[in-house]
Write an enzyme that holds these catalytic residues in place. Sequence first.
Site, mmCIF file in Angstrom:
data_model
loop_
_atom_site.group_PDB
_atom_site.id
_atom_site.type_symbol
_atom_site.label_atom_id
_atom_site.label_comp_id
_atom_site.label_asym_id
_atom_site.label_seq_id
_atom_site.Cartn_x
_atom_site.Cartn_y
_atom_site.Cartn_z
ATOM 1 N N ASP A 123 93.123 79.931 44.543
ATOM 2 C CA ASP A 123 91.776 80.499 44.417
ATOM 3 C C ASP A 123 91.800 82.006 44.617
ATOM 4 O O ASP A 123 90.786 82.676 44.410
ATOM 5 C CB ASP A 123 90.812 79.855 45.428
ATOM 6 N N ASP A 148 79.417 81.538 57.687
ATOM 7 C CA ASP A 148 78.111 82.211 57.670
ATOM 8 C C ASP A 148 77.837 83.084 56.446
ATOM 9 O O ASP A 148 76.768 83.668 56.326
ATOM 10 C CB ASP A 148 77.977 83.074 58.932
HETATM 11 P P1 AMP Z 1 89.799 83.270 51.392
HETATM 12 O O1 AMP Z 1 91.016 82.610 51.950
HETATM 13 O O2 AMP Z 1 89.294 84.439 52.184
HETATM 14 O O3 AMP Z 1 89.937 83.588 49.957
HETATM 15 O O4 AMP Z 1 88.578 82.209 51.527
HETATM 16 C C1 AMP Z 1 88.712 80.864 51.171
HETATM 17 C C2 AMP Z 1 87.351 80.244 50.993
HETATM 18 O O5 AMP Z 1 86.576 80.347 52.198
HETATM 19 C C3 AMP Z 1 86.515 80.857 49.887
HETATM 20 O O6 AMP Z 1 85.796 79.815 49.270
HETATM 21 C C4 AMP Z 1 85.600 81.785 50.647
HETATM 22 O O7 AMP Z 1 84.422 82.037 49.942
HETATM 23 C C5 AMP Z 1 85.339 80.987 51.924
HETATM 24 N N1 AMP Z 1 84.964 81.861 53.041
HETATM 25 C C6 AMP Z 1 85.751 82.714 53.739
HETATM 26 N N2 AMP Z 1 85.046 83.342 54.698
HETATM 27 C C7 AMP Z 1 83.774 82.884 54.623
HETATM 28 C C8 AMP Z 1 82.549 83.157 55.342
HETATM 29 N N3 AMP Z 1 82.503 84.022 56.346
HETATM 30 N N4 AMP Z 1 81.446 82.479 54.958
HETATM 31 C C9 AMP Z 1 81.469 81.603 53.958
HETATM 32 N N5 AMP Z 1 82.573 81.307 53.253
HETATM 33 C C10 AMP Z 1 83.709 81.928 53.568
HETATM 34 MG MG MG Z 2 89.413 83.842 48.292
#
Ligand code: AMP
Ligand code: MG
Length: 526
Positions: free
Chosen positions: A278, A140
């Site tokens: 990432d 979201d």
């Molecule tokens: P992270 O492991 O938190 O670095 O997230 C991995 C990927 O998931 C990244 O591309 C984030 O932008 C995406 N992501 C995590 N939470 C959300 C969210 N609530 N809405 C959209 N994208 C998300």
């Molecule tokens: Mg991230």
Amino acid sequence: MTTIDLDLPWDNTFTAELPADPVEGSALRQVPEAAFSRVEPTAVADPHLIAWSPEMAELLGLSPEQVTSPEMVEALAGNRLLPGMDTFAMNYGGHQFGNWAGQLGDGRAIALGELVTPDGSHQMIQLKGAGPTPYSRRADGRAVLRSSVREFLCSEAMHFLGVPTTRALSLVRTGDDVVRDMFYDGNAAPEPGAIVARVAPSFIRFGTFELPASRGEGATLKALADYTIRHHFSDLPNALNPDRDTYLAWFERVCETTATMIVDWMRVGFVHGVMNTDNLSIHGITIDYGPYGWLEDFDPGWTPNTTDAHMKRYQYGNQPGIAQWNLVRLANAIYPLVDDVEPLQGVLDAFAAAFLDQNRIAFARKLGIAEPVEADDELIESLNGVLQLAETDMPIFYRRLSEVDLTALREDEIPTPLLEAYYQPDQLTTSVVGAVNLWLERYRDRVDAQPDRELMNSVNPKYVLRNYIAQVAIDAAAEGDYAVLSEVYDVLRRPYDEQPGMEKWAERRPEWARTRPGCSMLSCSS
Ligand code: AMP
Ligand code: MG
């Protein structure tokens, strides 16, 4: 009534100089041959500023009146664009838990632009939780209060610990609810939403280069590398017109700064929890505070991340090796720019050696040894073993070690200052007590009973963001009480000072927190 002046010096080099996605808006899509997509934050219901960093504001050249003005709070919530902002979501890929995941991108972070600070540097300001972007996939685009409090507090705490990190300018409560299945057990529930404004020279990650490389987009890869070097590594030879040697020197620098960051994590007992490519910054700064945790009990096998509970890929003791694994992924990504494996491999080999040297220096300093020799590795390693014989609090053990009278050791007793580090007194058997003292004797002989205590107290924090402390601040904040958040934030800004009256924040984790979610293990749900 005077309105506050929010005409700020924006200079958006990232969007001005890099290839843009020609499509605008937040429709989900694959985005080829582009570094970013222009997208605007989605407005929230009722924004309130609940915390902000005076140090960060000052660095950005913002007065307290500016940061706290209603107009600025609206901007920090994504409800208003200020003149000069150029908002976008960054495109990047990544290896998640060891597997190539393809395009990821900023799924909920939207950059506002780059502010030119009074000292002349460019700082990117980004809202985390600002609504959907082309990269939101099935989610979201929002963030909940608990994860936002954790990011705000931890990134600022890391800065004051001297660990390279992204910063946080503000924490805004949105007035909207966000639905999350916190335990991934089918019980989704509404939680308060929030937005952190993060700040960094850029949010470029290893995965920023992996994505175009994986797609064979040579021109985009080169544009990104050249931009990064031109703006952020401008002291490298031929930074304005990079050649093979420039790219190699750049990679070498990334290896060095990444090594320094990991050494700092190890020194303070920080476990990132999701070291996907990432989530590794090209600047060697800690980025993306998710299910991170702090080592309390010294257990190198500990990971705070429930998603990683079985593989334990990102456990404390694996962090140096994973950093190197990620650097290999980066080397593969930029290989087309260097076109020769051998020198890249050489730089990677140097990383391992540099890490070991830096790590020795950092851990020797924790012991009050200013000028370590290679033989000190043994002393450091054997302490790691001793700390695992009984459940021992890492921050307390190191902090209190400087108070031990090394001339008065007794074979059958743990020195009083260290007693506080032990969670379970019944684990202090004769053999454990003997082993601790044996190590202390070796330590005494090495330092001549006179370690550099000032040095120790400058690298062994008294106050870290213990996992349960963040949770206590979150619980109160969820009820609209921000006093704990504010007190904890204050304490964490002077982590190496004694701070009489604040000792409760330096104590062992209380027993109730041993198994409570948020205090021991965390899911990625945020
Ligand atoms: P992270 O492991 O938190 O670095 O997230 C991995 C990927 O998931 C990244 O591309 C984030 O932008 C995406 N992501 C995590 N939470 C959300 C969210 N609530 N809405 C959209 N994208 C998300
Ligand atoms: Mg991230």
